[in-house]
Enzyme design. Structure first.
Site, short mmCIF file in Angstrom:
data_model
loop_
_atom_site.label_atom_id
_atom_site.label_comp_id
_atom_site.label_asym_id
_atom_site.label_seq_id
_atom_site.Cartn_x
_atom_site.Cartn_y
_atom_site.Cartn_z
N ASP A 142 0.84 -1.22 0.00
CA ASP A 142 0.00 0.00 0.00
C ASP A 142 0.86 1.26 0.00
O ASP A 142 0.42 2.33 -0.39
CB ASP A 142 -0.98 0.01 1.19
CG ASP A 142 -0.31 -0.03 2.57
OD1 ASP A 142 0.93 -0.17 2.65
OD2 ASP A 142 -1.05 0.06 3.58
N GLU A 143 2.13 1.13 0.45
CA GLU A 143 2.98 2.32 0.57
C GLU A 143 3.36 2.93 -0.77
O GLU A 143 3.87 4.04 -0.82
CB GLU A 143 4.25 1.99 1.37
CG GLU A 143 3.93 1.59 2.79
CD GLU A 143 5.12 1.64 3.72
OE1 GLU A 143 6.08 2.35 3.44
OE2 GLU A 143 5.08 0.92 4.73
N TYR A 165 12.19 2.84 1.06
CA TYR A 165 11.57 1.51 0.91
C TYR A 165 10.41 1.58 -0.09
O TYR A 165 10.34 0.79 -1.05
CB TYR A 165 11.05 1.00 2.27
CG TYR A 165 10.00 -0.10 2.14
CD1 TYR A 165 10.37 -1.38 1.75
CD2 TYR A 165 8.65 0.16 2.39
CE1 TYR A 165 9.41 -2.39 1.61
CE2 TYR A 165 7.70 -0.83 2.25
CZ TYR A 165 8.07 -2.11 1.86
OH TYR A 165 7.12 -3.09 1.71
N LYS A 169 9.86 -0.23 -3.80
CA LYS A 169 8.72 -1.12 -4.12
C LYS A 169 7.93 -0.54 -5.29
O LYS A 169 7.44 -1.27 -6.15
CB LYS A 169 7.81 -1.29 -2.90
CG LYS A 169 8.40 -2.06 -1.75
CD LYS A 169 8.67 -3.53 -2.04
CE LYS A 169 7.42 -4.35 -2.19
NZ LYS A 169 7.72 -5.80 -2.30
#
Ligand code: NAD
Ligand code: TDX
Length: 345
Positions: A142-143, A165, A169
């Site tokens: 979701d990030e 991070y 992703k």
């Protein structure tokens, strides 16, 4: 003639969510051998066993027959070794969990995140293309959408990550999208919200908090604890991933959230209550750099299309996690030295 059992190659299968997935697939295979109707798969695990990997997770709760037959301790960035595994095993399905997964570590040093999360994903995509994988499931997060103060992200929301991070992703997520578009590569992207449950490495909020309480300390709450996370119990996440792997549409992305949103301070207070610890066993500490204020997913698509719904509330999930943690204190405490290193700087 005997039907060939489809083969799944799982990367990061010795990690927190990957191992829960592998255990579920193997348990399903055992129940289908025992005569119950369900799809049966052969599983191969590829994991380099970084600080976050642990083989103990894989064998937990399985009968001796259920142990993973093929485990490769291999780095997904090692193109030659990945190539030879694909050549030998020829997996029909790839489920790609392997990643550097902790935001605070990415703030300290982004290097391994760029390597594993981006380059490793490219190497797997190329191996999948070369050896004709029929389905490639990428576990995104979701990030990748960044933060949202009000409302929810759906699958068409812009990708706008904030931490190193999340950026790594997002790069991998976009790379998968580019392979779908350019090569008609049969991939599906899954974007889960914050997971928690048994075997989570105690660098993440919930197991770290439990470890601190078990050690007689206080829970460090970043800032004023007002950041909101959407907590998904790991078994619900695995059920969602399986539903998407079996029935999801090729080329699509699926959000996978629980709708159980909670401010960190409220999560910590609920956890203290569940542990039977006193209400003041937390302290506010320096905030995380660039700390995302809130994540929130619209997970209507998976429910509408595949009928998946989360089954475990935050209160139930915390009870299950605490019960597991009390039985596995030695394992949690064995990670203490590594965790303490993380907070010295
Ligand atoms: P984890 O850190 O517990 O496990 C990661 C696993 O990948 C470990 O076993 C590690 O040894 C392995 N690994 C790391 N680098 C590798 C490399 N170069 N080659 C081979 N193996 C390597 O992570 P997790 O929490 O289980 O997360 C799994 C996936 O789900 C990740 O892709 C993560 O980004 C994503 N995700 C996690 C959450 C969460 O809340 N934990 C939420 C959304 C998405
Ligand atoms: O000690 C802490 N104190 C604290 O207040 C820690 C470790 C965290 N926090 C806060 C930061 C976050 O707002 O708690 C929240 C949750 O933190 P993490 O457990 O580190 O998770 P988060 O940063 O939200 O990212 C997680 O969800 C998405 C996973 O680590 C990612 O892998 C996943 O993609």
């Amino acid at each position: 003639m005997r039907k060939r059992i489809p083969k799944i190659l799982v990367t990061g299968g010795a990690g927190f969510i990957g191992s829960a997935f592998v255990r579920r697939v193997i348990a399903t295979r055992q129940s289908s051998v025992a005569g119950k109707q369900s799809q049966s798969f052969e599983v191969i695990v590829v994991d380099s066993l970084t600080y976050a990997g642990d083989l103990k997770r894989l064998n937990w709760g399985l009968s001796p027959k259920g142990t993973v037959p093929n485990f490769y301790q291999v780095d997904i960035c090692d193109k030659q070794k990945i190539d030879s595994i694909f050549k030998k095993e020829n997996p029909g399905i790839v489920v790609h969990f392997a990643a550097e997964s902790h935001v605070d570590r990415s703030i300290n040093d982004a290097t391994p995140f760029i390597e594993t999360n981006i380059k490793g994903t490219q190497i797997l995509l190329d191996a999948g293309r070369k050896y004709n994988a029929k389905k490639f499931i990428f576990i995104s997060t979701d990030e990748v959408y960044g933060e949202i103060a009000n409302g929810k992200f759906n699958e068409n929301s812009p990708i706008k990550p904030n931490s190193p991070y999340a950026a790594s992703k997002a790069a991998a997520d976009l790379l998968v999208q580019s392979y779908i578009r350019t090569y008609k590569f049969p991939a599906i992207i899954i974007r889960p919200s914050n997971n928690y449950g048994p075997w989570q490495y105690p660098e993440k909020l919930i197991p770290l908090a439990i470890l601190r309480i078990l050690g007689g300390g206080k829970i460090p709450v970043y800032g004023k604890g007002l950041n909101v996370r959407e907590w998904l119990y790991v078994d619900d996440c695995v059920a969602g991933i399986l539903a998407i792997m079996n029935k999801g549409k090729i080329g699509e992305a699926y959000n996978l959230g629980s709708a159980c949103e909670s401010k960190n301070i409220d999560t910590v207070k609920l956890l203290l209550k569940t542990l039977g610890a006193s209400r003041n066993r937390f302290e506010f500490v320096k905030d995380r750099l660039g700390h995302d204020i809130r994540y929130s997913l619209d997970s209507g698509k998976i429910t509408r299309e595949l009928g998946w719904k989360p089954g475990v509330s935050l209160a139930q999930g915390l009870k299950l996690t605490v019960a597991w943690s009390l039985k596995h204190q030695a394992w949690l405490k064995s990670k203490l030295k590594d965790i303490n290193k993380l907070y010295i700087n």
